[in-house]
Structure formats: C-alpha cells, structure tokens
Design a protein around this motif. Structure first.
Motif, PDB file in Angstrom:
ATOM      1  N   VAL A 107       0.863  -1.173   0.000  1.00  0.00           N
ATOM      2  CA  VAL A 107       0.000   0.000   0.000  1.00  0.00           C
ATOM      3  C   VAL A 107       0.907   1.233   0.000  1.00  0.00           C
ATOM      4  N   PHE A 108       0.590   2.176  -0.865  1.00  0.00           N
ATOM      5  CA  PHE A 108       1.381   3.402  -0.956  1.00  0.00           C
ATOM      6  C   PHE A 108       0.514   4.597  -0.602  1.00  0.00           C
ATOM      7  N   PHE A 109       0.985   5.386   0.357  1.00  0.00           N
ATOM      8  CA  PHE A 109       0.347   6.659   0.704  1.00  0.00           C
ATOM      9  C   PHE A 109       1.428   7.721   0.553  1.00  0.00           C
ATOM     10  N   ASN A 110       1.415   8.433  -0.537  1.00  0.00           N
ATOM     11  CA  ASN A 110       2.488   9.368  -0.847  1.00  0.00           C
ATOM     12  C   ASN A 110       2.552  10.562   0.098  1.00  0.00           C
ATOM     13  N   HIS A 111       1.440  11.017   0.602  1.00  0.00           N
ATOM     14  CA  HIS A 111       1.429  12.227   1.422  1.00  0.00           C
ATOM     15  C   HIS A 111       1.073  11.943   2.878  1.00  0.00           C
ATOM     16  N   LEU A 112       1.400  10.734   3.354  1.00  0.00           N
ATOM     17  CA  LEU A 112       1.102  10.364   4.729  1.00  0.00           C
ATOM     18  C   LEU A 112       2.311   9.653   5.314  1.00  0.00           C
ATOM     19  N   CYS A 119       4.506   7.183   7.614  1.00  0.00           N
ATOM     20  CA  CYS A 119       4.307   5.801   8.060  1.00  0.00           C
ATOM     21  C   CYS A 119       3.936   5.717   9.539  1.00  0.00           C
ATOM     22  N   GLU A 120       4.368   6.653  10.335  1.00  0.00           N
ATOM     23  CA  GLU A 120       4.079   6.606  11.775  1.00  0.00           C
ATOM     24  C   GLU A 120       2.595   6.797  12.079  1.00  0.00           C
ATOM     25  N   HIS A 121       1.842   7.299  11.115  1.00  0.00           N
ATOM     26  CA  HIS A 121       0.414   7.522  11.319  1.00  0.00           C
ATOM     27  C   HIS A 121      -0.448   6.367  10.775  1.00  0.00           C
ATOM     28  N   LEU A 122       0.192   5.349  10.210  1.00  0.00           N
ATOM     29  CA  LEU A 122      -0.527   4.232   9.615  1.00  0.00           C
ATOM     30  C   LEU A 122      -0.598   3.060  10.584  1.00  0.00           C
ATOM     31  N   SER A 123      -1.706   2.343  10.572  1.00  0.00           N
ATOM     32  CA  SER A 123      -1.838   1.127  11.362  1.00  0.00           C
ATOM     33  C   SER A 123      -2.696   0.133  10.593  1.00  0.00           C
ATOM     34  N   ASN A 140      -4.260  -2.182  15.392  1.00  0.00           N
ATOM     35  CA  ASN A 140      -2.852  -1.802  15.275  1.00  0.00           C
ATOM     36  C   ASN A 140      -1.928  -3.017  15.324  1.00  0.00           C
ATOM     37  N   VAL A 141      -2.172  -3.982  14.465  1.00  0.00           N
ATOM     38  CA  VAL A 141      -1.348  -5.187  14.364  1.00  0.00           C
ATOM     39  C   VAL A 141      -0.139  -4.836  13.513  1.00  0.00           C
ATOM     40  N   THR A 142       0.980  -4.554  14.171  1.00  0.00           N
ATOM     41  CA  THR A 142       2.161  -4.095  13.418  1.00  0.00           C
ATOM     42  C   THR A 142       3.409  -4.903  13.730  1.00  0.00           C
ATOM     43  N   ALA A 143       3.285  -6.043  14.426  1.00  0.00           N
ATOM     44  CA  ALA A 143       4.459  -6.790  14.849  1.00  0.00           C
ATOM     45  C   ALA A 143       5.303  -7.263  13.659  1.00  0.00           C
ATOM     46  N   ASN A 144       4.690  -7.750  12.590  1.00  0.00           N
ATOM     47  CA  ASN A 144       5.447  -8.272  11.448  1.00  0.00           C
ATOM     48  C   ASN A 144       5.208  -7.474  10.175  1.00  0.00           C
ATOM     49  N   ILE A 145       4.845  -6.218  10.328  1.00  0.00           N
ATOM     50  CA  ILE A 145       4.600  -5.379   9.159  1.00  0.00           C
ATOM     51  C   ILE A 145       5.798  -4.488   8.931  1.00  0.00           C
ATOM     52  N   LYS A 146       6.297  -4.510   7.710  1.00  0.00           N
ATOM     53  CA  LYS A 146       7.456  -3.662   7.357  1.00  0.00           C
ATOM     54  C   LYS A 146       6.934  -2.385   6.742  1.00  0.00           C
ATOM     55  N   LYS A 147       7.294  -1.289   7.340  1.00  0.00           N
ATOM     56  CA  LYS A 147       6.923   0.026   6.817  1.00  0.00           C
ATOM     57  C   LYS A 147       8.163   0.637   6.198  1.00  0.00           C
TER      58      LYS A 147
END
Length: 112
Positions: free
Chosen positions: A79-84, A86-90, A103-110
């Motif tokens: 998923v690409f959010f050009n104007h956001l 990564c710290e605000h994504l979950s 907010n399941v982020t344990a194995n998600i690479k940002k």
C-alpha cells in the motif's frame, strides 16, 4: 366390438402401447390403456423435473483457510500513501466471528 363400446373405453384401447402382436391384428385393452397413460404421465413428470434441474442455476462458493500454520494466516500487501507518514498508519484485523485486533504491526514492514 368397438362400435358399441363407450368413447372412453375406445380411447383407452387405442393408447395401449403394450400390444403383443402387430397393431392391425390386435385389440387394445382398458388396463393396457391405463398403464400406457400412467407410464406417459410418469415419464413426462420425470423428464420435466430433469430439465428444470438442468436449467436451475446454482452457485457454490467455498473458501477454506490453511489451518496448518497454528491458526495464523500470512497476508502480503503493498500500500502506498504518498502524502502520509508511516508513523500515522496502522493495520486492524478482524476474523470471521468478529474478533477485532487493532494496530497489528508486529510483522509489518513500513518503508519510508
């Protein structure tokens, strides 16, 4: 013979499909006529039922999750959010019975 018989009996004798000798040498029977009518009705009923079943649309969808991985399912997504930032994504996950994990982020690479 037939000239004196009522019209219904003559009709039944004429529709007797189960004659044993050639038609011009035989005389149809009332019971044979009834058997012929019942057999024709059953045949029509069965054929119409089969045709109706053949043309009936039936959609079947089966989805099965792989349960061999201790109940966990690996999902890959980009998923690409050009104007956001990564710290605000979950990522939130909800299973089939409605259990929600936020907010399941344990194995998600940002990637920034």
């Amino acid at each position: 013979g037939d000239e004196m018989a009522p019209k219904g009996r003559r009709t039944l004798r004429n529709v007797d499909y189960f004659r044993k000798v050639p038609r011009d040498l035989t005389e149809g029977s009332i019971s044979g006529g009834w058997i012929s009518i019942v057999a024709t009705a059953v045949l029509l009923f069965l054929v119409m039922g089969e045709v109706r079943t053949y043309f009936r649309v039936k959609t079947v969808t089966d989805v099965y999750a792989d349960t061999s991985n201790n109940g966990k399912l690996r999902i890959n997504f980009d998923v690409f959010f050009n104007h956001l930032s990564c710290e605000h994504l979950s990522v939130d996950v909800m299973d089939g019975i409605g259990s929600l994990k936020s907010n399941v982020t344990a194995n998600i690479k940002k990637l920034a």
